[in-house]
Design a protein around this motif. Structure first.
Motif, PDB file in Angstrom:
ATOM      1  N   PHE A  90       2.978  -1.676   8.851  1.00 48.26           N
ATOM      2  CA  PHE A  90       3.450  -0.879  10.053  1.00 48.26           C
ATOM      3  C   PHE A  90       3.273   1.055   8.969  1.00 48.26           C
ATOM      4  N   VAL A  91       3.401   0.522   7.792  1.00 53.12           N
ATOM      5  CA  VAL A  91       3.203   1.238   6.622  1.00 53.12           C
ATOM      6  C   VAL A  91       1.455   2.277   6.825  1.00 53.12           C
ATOM      7  N   LEU A  92       1.526   3.353   6.552  1.00 51.15           N
ATOM      8  CA  LEU A  92       0.382   4.042   7.060  1.00 51.15           C
ATOM      9  C   LEU A  92      -0.676   4.296   5.469  1.00 51.15           C
ATOM     10  N   GLY A  93      -1.486   3.425   5.584  1.00 52.47           N
ATOM     11  CA  GLY A  93      -2.281   3.989   4.277  1.00 52.47           C
ATOM     12  C   GLY A  93      -4.474   3.472   4.755  1.00 52.47           C
ATOM     13  N   PRO A  94      -4.896   2.999   4.076  1.00 52.70           N
ATOM     14  CA  PRO A  94      -6.243   3.000   3.888  1.00 52.70           C
ATOM     15  C   PRO A  94      -6.703   1.304   5.033  1.00 52.70           C
ATOM     16  N   LEU A  95      -7.385   1.779   5.571  1.00 52.48           N
ATOM     17  CA  LEU A  95      -7.542   0.336   6.480  1.00 52.48           C
ATOM     18  C   LEU A  95      -9.244  -0.330   5.434  1.00 52.48           C
ATOM     19  N   PRO A  96      -9.100  -1.394   6.023  1.00 53.99           N
ATOM     20  CA  PRO A  96     -10.411  -2.307   4.585  1.00 53.99           C
ATOM     21  C   PRO A  96     -11.857  -1.413   5.240  1.00 53.99           C
ATOM     22  N   ALA A  97     -12.375  -1.555   4.184  1.00 53.59           N
ATOM     23  CA  ALA A  97     -14.255  -1.669   4.721  1.00 53.59           C
ATOM     24  C   ALA A  97     -14.517  -1.978   5.914  1.00 53.59           C
ATOM     25  N   GLY A  98     -15.690  -1.240   6.185  1.00 53.39           N
ATOM     26  CA  GLY A  98     -15.884  -2.456   6.972  1.00 53.39           C
ATOM     27  C   GLY A  98     -15.440  -2.330   8.210  1.00 53.39           C
TER      28      GLY A  98
END
Lengths: 302, 656
Positions: free
Chosen positions: B191-199
């Motif tokens: 639930f920690v805001l962080g970049p989502l995986p590419a694609g």
């Protein structure tokens, strides 16, 4: 430097003469001699010597209108090139500032009209701001076309582009833009077929009815301002139509100024041969102008 | 350091309402609660400013008993940019409220103070939260606090309905947020805001995340057609609460959108173009609906829809820039949009405070009963004029600067790309011009009808103008001037925020600075020159007019002009409402003046909200009628209920 001085001298002195030329043209069509070309200047000087009468209803807003009517077009004139190749002030994005300066002036002219509490002036203010909503997109579509042709966002380069490459590569678009802008010019300066600057007291008036309560120097400022507006907006048109890119500055300035006076003659001819439109037809004509310029843009999107 | 200060400000703000519970009503003037809010604002602004220094950006992380990760808050430049207007507006509104919501006249003053503080604190937490569950919690507290503030005047049927509509709408948005959270948790396992995986953006999950975010945050921001709750709620709330809601609260939607899109490393072009089109629709129709209003606060509320549209145009441009790898569009799009967030926060809250001063003086929100208030409220009226010019996007005020950035970005898309012009830019530039001129028409109407001319109704009810009422407005107006005349004062704060919004990966070259893409210096010099010339020539003309003769307005020879003959707000907007008749669907009863010697009759025309009154209410009413069919089996007779039970058991017996 010299060019800037010339620019300022021209913008301060020549605009009322355009009104004189329009008057002479209309007189010629009516079979009269007409007033001298300098008559608008005589009128202005007479107004500046008169005393001012203010309505008891009005506040400071009433005086902002006339001041901005002169200051805004003057400021805008610094952004467009006249005979020279560059305007005194030129930076990327100045076209937006140019358009919004006229909007600033419109805000306070209309607010000053509402300040009098007169039904007539409220009516004029409502019409002025409503019709401008249709004229503004037409102006911007045209600026988009010029921006696309020149690949820049400053008026100085944009207005030099038509005669370097524009008329060869995008002639059709420019024709459409010129047609659209001419309609905008007539509407913004309240000329026939939108408005009749000679009759103050008709219910069909737009701009003239907003300034009923201004008198003396304030009225003088407004009349001077409207001639400035005609001159500065006309510059857009003339720089697009008339080539001013010769190597000799003298030739350029002569070409530009004769273009402006020719524009005044054309406006005079239009006023002589066309009747004023019925009020409900005005939005239709403005939408047409908008679409003309839009087609000019569509031709360039590929 | 930065985050701790901001969280301390949130605590201060949350507690600011407490003294009111233990004291008696005071006369108008700054109250202890407002001083607490001012202290919170001071602490919070310091914290937000520190977030722009690289060394001060530590996160605050506390383990807590709730599943889904620690209590995690952090203030990065993007959050700080949204926090700045929040602290300014909440403090200005608190002092204004001391005069506006006089404690001796309004029994609800304690409730207002408590929830005003809680709302401010929850807004701080929304902007600072880095754990999505914490974000959701803060979001819910914000929604409920706002509900209690909107329905302050619970006895007024209109305010009650507006409050309930808001409550339902905001929870529909929360429902979308739940879905959003679940999808993000599914994709990242945290639930920690962080970049989502590419694609991910290309997959169905990615699309669902983005469009759920548009729905949830669009509902909060009031993006057309999700704006229907907004006009009623902003009109019903006390004016300084409307200022906070319109200036800051609806920006949480924009913040959410910016934050969510920044998590995707590779957004497709269609997303940006979708947001851009939504922005254009919202902008044009928002201002068109505003023109149709004759309630001053509803008019201002519809302008929020318009300005959210302008901001969305900027976000769309920035997103397209991210998808196509065009740094100039990213900088100008996000920069223009984010600066407009700040600007709108300043001038819209100024205008809402102005409307509060108007309502206090005239006792009504109906513009058609006002007029000539500039003589009673000279300072508030002048400040309102500043706000009106600024919101119309006119130079030399701040609204012009942010719209100018957007124009530059859009024009760049049309002009400079050699091969093919970007058609969306060719759509958005004239649309922006149309929005600008319609907004001008609307604010000439609002300022002119309310403050100029002669009173149309009974005239002002209260004629004093306390300093604590106009001082907050004057402060906001000064900020509008400062950003308008010297935009380079704010661009250093925008650049790092743009970098966060654009999520520029290290591989790409660094983004150019905003001041490098837009020629701010000549613009600023020009505008300062314009302001100086304008001020001095105005002084000269006023001196000229000092000895002028005074007489009544010349009414073209008509002998007995009266104040009721003035143009009203409805007649002023008649032309433009007519142009947008197809969307506004104005309700005008047929003209019954047909025969000579007609009897007297009443004529009233108004513009309802098309989405709410033409779509949602009929649909839900039909649904309620359908559901009523099922109610026949429910009539409260206990024997019959027992019969149902017996019947069911018998059926089950035979079935099993």
């Amino acid at each position: 430097m010299l060019e800037t001085v010339l620019h300022l001298v021209v913008v301060l002195t020549v605009p009322p003469l355009l009104l004189g030329v329009i008057g002479r043209t209309k007189a010629a069509f009516a079979g009269r001699t007409g007033a001298p070309v300098l008559q608008p200047w005589y009128d202005l000087l007479r107004l500046f010597r008169k005393e001012m009468v203010l309505s008891t209803t009005t506040t400071w807003v009433f005086l902002v209108g006339p001041v901005l009517a002169v200051v805004a077009p003057l400021a805008a004139s610094l952004l467009v090139p006249f005979g020279g190749s560059r305007a005194p002030v030129s930076f990327s994005g100045d076209l937006v500032l140019f358009a919004y300066l006229f909007a600033l002036s419109r805000f306070f002219t209309a607010a000053a009209a509402l300040d009098t509490g007169s039904a007539f002036e409220g009516m004029g203010a409502a019409r002025e701001v409503s019709f401008a909503c249709l004229a503004e997109p037409a102006l911007f579509f045209g600026l988009l076309v010029l921006g696309r042709i020149s690949g820049t966002l400053s008026l100085s380069s944009m207005l030099s582009a038509p005669w370097t490459t524009g008329w060869i590569t995008a002639g059709a678009s420019l024709v459409l833009v010129v047609a659209g802008w001419f309609v905008v010019l007539l509407a913004e300066n309240s000329r026939i077929p939108f408005d009749d600057p000679n009759t103050h007291l008709e219910l069909t008036m737009i701009h003239e009815v907003m300034v009923l309560d201004h008198s003396g120097p304030a009225l003088g400022l407004i009349l001077y301002g409207s001639s400035l507006k005609l001159f500065v907006l006309g510059t857009l048109l003339i720089r697009t139509v008339v080539p001013c890119g010769a190597s000799s500055p003298l030739v350029n300035w002569v070409a530009f100024l004769s273009g402006m006076f020719l524009l005044a003659v054309v406006v005079g001819v239009v006023e002589s041969v066309i009747a004023r439109l019925r009020m409900i037809r005005i939005p239709q004509l403005l939408v047409t102008a908008c679409l003309l310029s839009a087609f000019g843009m569509i031709l360039l999107i590929r | 350091m930065s985050t701790s200060l901001v969280l301390a400000a949130a605590v201060l703000a949350a507690l600011s309402g407490l003294p009111s519970l233990a004291r008696r009503p005071r006369p108008a003037g700054p109250s202890p609660e407002s001083w607490l809010m001012a202290a919170a604002a001071l602490v919070g602004l310091t914290g937000a400013a520190l977030a722009f220094l690289p060394g001060q950006r530590g996160a605050v992380e506390v383990p807590w008993g709730i599943a889904g990760g620690p209590f995690l808050a952090s203030v990065d430049p993007l959050s700080a940019l949204f926090l700045g207007p929040l602290f300014v507006v909440s403090a200005a509104g608190a002092f204004f409220g001391d005069v506006y919501w006089a404690e001796s006249l309004h029994p609800s003053w304690r409730r207002l103070r408590v929830f005003y503080g809680i709302l401010t604190a929850s807004l701080v937490l929304v902007f600072a939260a880095r754990n999505l569950l914490l974000f959701l919690g803060a979001w819910e507290v914000m929604a409920l606090a706002a509900f209690f503030l909107i329905s302050t005047e619970w006895n007024d049927g209109k305010a009650r309905r507006a409050g309930l509509l808001y409550l339902v709408t905001t929870h529909v948005g929360t429902l979308c947020l739940f879905g959003l959270l679940a999808l993000i948790y599914g994709a990242t396992g945290s639930f920690v805001l962080g970049p989502l995986p590419a694609g991910l953006a290309a997959s169905g999950t990615g699309k669902a995340i983005f469009w759920l975010a548009v729905a949830a945050f669009g509902l909060k921001a009031g993006l057309m057609p999700l704006h229907f709750w907004l006009p009623g709620a902003h009109a019903a709330a006390p004016s300084h609460v409307s200022a906070l809601m319109s200036g800051v609260l609806i920006k949480t939607g924009i913040y959410g959108l910016v934050r969510i899109q920044s998590l995707f490393p590779d957004p497709p072009v269609a997303w940006g173009e979708g947001i851009l089109v939504l922005g254009v629709v919202s902008g044009v129709l928002g201002v068109a609906f505003a023109l149709g209003q004759h309630d001053l606060k509803r008019l201002l509320a519809y302008h929020s829809v318009e300005n959210i549209g302008i901001i969305a145009i900027g976000l769309g441009l920035g997103l397209v820039g991210r998808s196509t790898g065009n740094p100039a569009w990213m900088v100008l799009g996000f920069g223009g949009g984010l600066l407009h967030v700040v600007n709108h926060g300043l001038f819209k809250s100024l205008l809402f405070l102005g409307s509060g001063a108007v309502v206090r003086a005239s006792g009504t929100r109906e513009m058609d009963r006002m007029g000539g208030l500039l003589r009673v409220l000279p300072v508030s009226g002048a400040c309102f004029a500043v706000g009106a010019v600024a919101i119309s996007g006119l130079p030399p005020l701040n609204g012009f600067v942010s719209e100018w950035f957007l124009y530059l970005g859009l024009l760049d898309g049309v002009g400079k790309r050699a091969a093919s012009a970007w058609p969306w830019g060719a759509l958005a530039v004239p649309a922006l011009a149309l929005i600008g001129s319609l907004a001008l028409a609307c604010f000439v109407k609002a300022f002119g009808i309310v403050f100029l001319g002669e009173p149309r109704g009974a005239g002002p009810r209260v004629t004093d103008e306390p300093a604590w009422m106009w001082a907050p407005m004057a402060a906001l107006a000064a900020l509008c001037f400062a950003i308008g005349l010297a935009p380079m004062l704010v661009t250093p704060f925008l650049d790092p925020a743009i970098a966060v919004a654009a999520a520029a990966p290290a591989a790409r070259p660094a983004l150019p600075r905003l001041a490098a893409v837009a020629s701010l210096r000549p613009l600023s010099i020009f505008l300062v020159g314009l302001a100086v010339v304008l001020a001095s020539s105005l002084l000269a003309v006023r001196r000229l007019a000092r000895g002028a003769k005074r007489d009544g307005t010349w009414s073209c020879g008509y002998a007995a002009p009266g104040p009721t003959m003035q143009y009203t707000s409805s007649s002023f907007a008649d032309w433009t409402v007519g142009l947008f008749r197809w969307a506004l669907l104005p309700v005008t009863p047929a003209n019954r003046l047909e025969r000579p010697f007609a009897k007297p009759f009443r004529f009233a025309s108004h513009v309802d909200d098309a989405v709410l009154h033409r779509l949602l209410i009929p649909v839900f009413r039909a649904g309620a009628e359908l559901a009523a069919l099922g109610r026949r089996v429910q009539h409260g007779q206990i024997q019959l209920y027992l019969f149902y039970v017996a019947l069911t058991i018998v059926v089950l017996l035979f079935q099993v």
